[in-house]
Scaffold this motif. Structure first.
Motif, PDB file in Angstrom:
ATOM      1  N   UNK A  86       0.831  -1.197   0.000  1.00 19.31           N
ATOM      2  CA  UNK A  86       0.000   0.000   0.000  1.00 19.31           C
ATOM      3  C   UNK A  86       0.867   1.248   0.000  1.00 19.31           C
ATOM      4  N   UNK A  87       0.274   2.331  -0.506  1.00 24.88           N
ATOM      5  CA  UNK A  87       0.931   3.636  -0.499  1.00 24.88           C
ATOM      6  C   UNK A  87      -0.092   4.684  -0.097  1.00 24.88           C
ATOM      7  N   UNK A  88       0.258   5.468   0.902  1.00 23.55           N
ATOM      8  CA  UNK A  88      -0.609   6.570   1.311  1.00 23.55           C
ATOM      9  C   UNK A  88      -0.063   7.865   0.739  1.00 23.55           C
ATOM     10  N   UNK A  89      -0.956   8.747   0.323  1.00 28.39           N
ATOM     11  CA  UNK A  89      -0.556  10.046  -0.196  1.00 28.39           C
ATOM     12  C   UNK A  89      -1.648  11.052   0.150  1.00 28.39           C
ATOM     13  N   UNK A  90      -1.377  12.334  -0.084  1.00 27.56           N
ATOM     14  CA  UNK A  90      -2.392  13.337   0.202  1.00 27.56           C
ATOM     15  C   UNK A  90      -2.214  14.528  -0.721  1.00 27.56           C
ATOM     16  N   UNK A  91      -3.323  15.216  -0.910  1.00 30.65           N
ATOM     17  CA  UNK A  91      -3.345  16.464  -1.666  1.00 30.65           C
ATOM     18  C   UNK A  91      -3.837  17.530  -0.688  1.00 30.65           C
ATOM     19  N   UNK A  92      -2.923  18.324  -0.172  1.00 32.74           N
ATOM     20  CA  UNK A  92      -3.287  19.294   0.848  1.00 32.74           C
ATOM     21  C   UNK A  92      -4.239  20.363   0.313  1.00 32.74           C
ATOM     22  N   UNK A  93      -4.132  20.687  -0.948  1.00 31.58           N
ATOM     23  CA  UNK A  93      -5.016  21.702  -1.540  1.00 31.58           C
ATOM     24  C   UNK A  93      -6.463  21.219  -1.557  1.00 31.58           C
ATOM     25  N   UNK A  94      -6.641  19.897  -1.621  1.00 24.63           N
ATOM     26  CA  UNK A  94      -7.985  19.317  -1.658  1.00 24.63           C
ATOM     27  C   UNK A  94      -8.396  18.715  -0.319  1.00 24.63           C
ATOM     28  N   UNK A  95      -7.542  18.820   0.700  1.00 23.07           N
ATOM     29  CA  UNK A  95      -7.826  18.197   2.004  1.00 23.07           C
ATOM     30  C   UNK A  95      -8.202  16.722   1.828  1.00 23.07           C
TER      31      UNK A  95
END
Length: 122
Positions: free
Chosen positions: A68-77
């Motif tokens: 698994x890989x977790x990621x995030x887009x802070x601009x989109x919360x």
């Protein structure tokens, strides 16, 4: 009011991949850690899968590390969980978790989503 909304679950064949999304909605000032947990059928505890902080530092649970890989887009919360080489034992309800500051409090509070079902079966 803050809501975490998970999406992307469903029925998938063993060996395939799935990408889950978790969108934090509401009156949000700041998000620190965002994470994913799961609860297997008949289980009474949520298993830690992964977390990512606002500097994109990640931590993974031992049972799923490497798949698994977790990621995030802070601009989109929004946080994402990419799951590969899925197995029947990955069948569970997957929950999103986040530590969020709202306009109503200067402190981080913990929020949970309602969960999204992932079923791995041929």
């Amino acid at each position: 009011q803050v809501h975490l909304v998970e999406s992307g679950g469903g029925l998938v064949q063993p060996g395939r991949s799935l990408r889950l999304s978790c969108a934090a909605l509401g009156n949000i000032r700041s998000i620190n850690d965002m994470g994913w947990y799961r609860q297997a059928p008949g289980g009474n505890q949520r298993e830690f899968l992964a977390t990512i902080n606002n500097r994109n530092s990640t931590t993974y649970g031992d049972s799923v590390k490497g798949r698994i890989t977790i990621s995030r887009d802070n601009a989109k919360n929004t946080a994402y969980l990419q799951m590969n080489s899925l197995r029947p034992e990955d069948t569970a309800v997957y929950y999103c978790n986040a530590a969020i500051i709202t306009s109503h409090s200067p402190y981080y509070n913990e929020y949970w989503g309602q969960g999204t079902q992932v079923t791995v079966s041929s």
